[in-house]
Design a protein around this motif. Structure first.
Motif, PDB file in Angstrom:
ATOM      1  N   PHE A   1     -49.267  14.208 -30.992  1.00 31.54           N
ATOM      2  CA  PHE A   1     -49.878  12.937 -31.364  1.00 31.54           C
ATOM      3  C   PHE A   1     -51.314  12.835 -30.877  1.00 31.54           C
ATOM      4  O   PHE A   1     -51.755  13.603 -30.018  1.00 31.54           O
ATOM      5  N   GLU A   2     -52.013  11.846 -31.460  1.00 30.32           N
ATOM      6  CA  GLU A   2     -53.423  11.641 -31.106  1.00 30.32           C
ATOM      7  C   GLU A   2     -53.550  10.295 -30.404  1.00 30.32           C
ATOM      8  O   GLU A   2     -53.054   9.272 -30.908  1.00 30.32           O
TER       9      GLU A   2
ATOM     10  N   ARG B   1     -46.451   3.732 -33.194  1.00 24.99           N
ATOM     11  CA  ARG B   1     -47.825   3.589 -32.730  1.00 24.99           C
ATOM     12  C   ARG B   1     -47.947   4.250 -31.360  1.00 24.99           C
ATOM     13  O   ARG B   1     -46.996   4.298 -30.581  1.00 24.99           O
ATOM     14  N   ILE B   2     -49.150   4.739 -31.081  1.00 22.98           N
ATOM     15  CA  ILE B   2     -49.399   5.376 -29.783  1.00 22.98           C
ATOM     16  C   ILE B   2     -50.131   4.371 -28.901  1.00 22.98           C
ATOM     17  O   ILE B   2     -51.082   3.716 -29.340  1.00 22.98           O
TER      18      ILE B   2
ATOM     19  N   ARG C   1     -45.381   6.980 -27.105  1.00 25.11           N
ATOM     20  CA  ARG C   1     -44.972   6.542 -28.433  1.00 25.11           C
ATOM     21  C   ARG C   1     -44.187   5.244 -28.283  1.00 25.11           C
ATOM     22  O   ARG C   1     -43.287   5.147 -27.442  1.00 25.11           O
TER      23      ARG C   1
ATOM     24  N   SER D   1     -41.458  11.915 -24.598  1.00 25.41           N
ATOM     25  CA  SER D   1     -42.719  12.431 -25.149  1.00 25.41           C
ATOM     26  C   SER D   1     -43.977  11.775 -24.588  1.00 25.41           C
ATOM     27  O   SER D   1     -45.071  12.030 -25.093  1.00 25.41           O
TER      28      SER D   1
ATOM     29  N   SER E   1     -40.804  10.763 -35.181  1.00 25.36           N
ATOM     30  CA  SER E   1     -41.696   9.896 -34.404  1.00 25.36           C
ATOM     31  C   SER E   1     -42.877   9.340 -35.170  1.00 25.36           C
ATOM     32  O   SER E   1     -43.604   8.502 -34.654  1.00 25.36           O
ATOM     33  N   LYS E   2     -43.093   9.810 -36.387  1.00 18.73           N
ATOM     34  CA  LYS E   2     -44.405   9.614 -37.001  1.00 18.73           C
ATOM     35  C   LYS E   2     -44.816   8.162 -37.226  1.00 18.73           C
ATOM     36  O   LYS E   2     -45.996   7.860 -37.255  1.00 18.73           O
TER      37      LYS E   2
ATOM     38  N   GLU F   1     -52.058  16.102 -27.801  1.00 24.81           N
ATOM     39  CA  GLU F   1     -52.098  17.017 -28.966  1.00 24.81           C
ATOM     40  C   GLU F   1     -50.945  18.019 -28.907  1.00 24.81           C
ATOM     41  O   GLU F   1     -50.277  18.270 -29.901  1.00 24.81           O
TER      42      GLU F   1
END
Ligand code: PLP
Length: 304
Positions: free
Chosen positions: A82-83, A128-129, A115, A50, A124-125, A78
């Motif tokens: 994810f942001e 951290r990105i 990620r 991802s 995945s939530k 997006e």
């Protein structure tokens, strides 16, 4: 004992592996020594594909269409759900700072977001990105490119828009590009042309494609292809020269009727094609004119 140098796909010695170089890489707002810029093996993006990335080029110290690339990175994330915890302007700034650290005028830049390793599993939530930017010297993507390259046809098809987020420059989409590129190299070709799930001519493994016939230019653009920044630039350059450009579906049966062909991308720039799987093309005047215009544009000698 000295370790053997790594080998690439054609078993050619690589001079300096990417993990073993001097310099610094920007990660999450700080510069890290190049050799220490590591992630954990249980990083989510490594397992589930991802990560998203960009490829930018700088010419004489200026990064070409930087903000367009940074915006596309934000959009890719997006599409991938994810942001990125940095704004587009902050990504621009990170790229400029990274380039400045290298002291290179001409360079390739690789901004990327992924990620992390906070949680493992398809979900995945809670991860951290992270954001990174690396820059290095990268000359022509294809050596001697103005002689024209040879393409084979990949057995892999670009996927349908409801099978994968195909407008994202996401790592997972590149597995078929790597398979295509490696089998093209093994068969003695420079790259592979991919068709899409409908059988249309799509793109190469890292570049879009243009054809020319009777002084007119034809190129595929559709809902499954990456929105190419070079593609857009070349269409504008062609319009400035007064050439007619048709953006449309192209099927393989048409390919023998074109006389010139070239591919475009940030890495490939404008690279003429002299053969597609036994079909010859001329490195002709329109291709050469646009390649010269592109070079002048990225070096700030002409404007769009
Ligand atoms: C699959 C693919 N197509 C086309 C391109 C060309 O896009 P751009 O001109 O924005 O670099 C790239 C490079 O990013 C790519 O990876």
């Amino acid at each position: 004992m000295r370790q053997a140098l790594p080998l690439n796909a054609r078993n050619i010695m690589i001079e300096k592996a990417y993990h073993d170089r001097d310099g610094q890489i920007w990660i999450d707002g700080e510069f890290v020594d190049w050799r220490e810029a590591k992630v954990h093996v249980l990083t989510h993006s490594l397992h589930y594909g991802s990560a998203v990335f960009e490829g930018n080029r700088a010419y004489e110290g200026e990064i070409f269409r930087l903000t367009d690339h940074s915006q596309r990175l934000v959009n890719s994330a997006e599409f991938m759900g994810f942001e990125i915890p940095f704004t587009r302007d902050q990504i621009d700034e990170a790229c400029r700072e990274t380039l400045a650290k290298t002291e290179l005028g001409d360079a390739y830049l690789r901004p990327f977001a992924w990620r992390g390793s906070d949680m493992m599993g398809v979900a995945s939530k809670n991860n951290r990105i992270h954001l990174g930017v690396a820059a290095w010297h990268w000359g022509n993507y294809f050596p001697d490119k103005m002689k024209g390259i040879r393409l084979t046809i990949s057995k892999w098809k670009r996927p349908a828009p409801d099978t994968i987020p195909c407008k994202s420059k996401g790592a997972g989409l590149y597995m078929i590009c790597t398979l295509s590129k490696d089998s093209a190299s093994a068969a003695g070709y420079d790259d592979a042309l991919m068709y899409d799930y409908k059988g249309r001519v799509a793109e190469c493994t890292g570049a879009h494609i243009f054809f020319i016939r009777d002084g007119e230019i034809h190129t595929p653009t559709n809902d499954i292809l990456l929105d190419g920044i070079t593609h857009d630039t070349v269409i504008k350059l062609a319009a400035k020269r007064g050439y007619t450009v048709y953006k449309r579906d192209i099927y393989p049966t048409e390919m023998p009727h074109f006389t010139e062909c070239f591919i475009v991308g940030t890495a490939a720039e404008i690279t003429p094609v002299r053969e597609i799987a036994g079909q010859d093309y001329t490195v002709g005047d329109i291709t050469k004119t646009l390649a010269a215009d592109y070079d002048a544009l990225v070096r700030g000698k002409i404007a769009l």
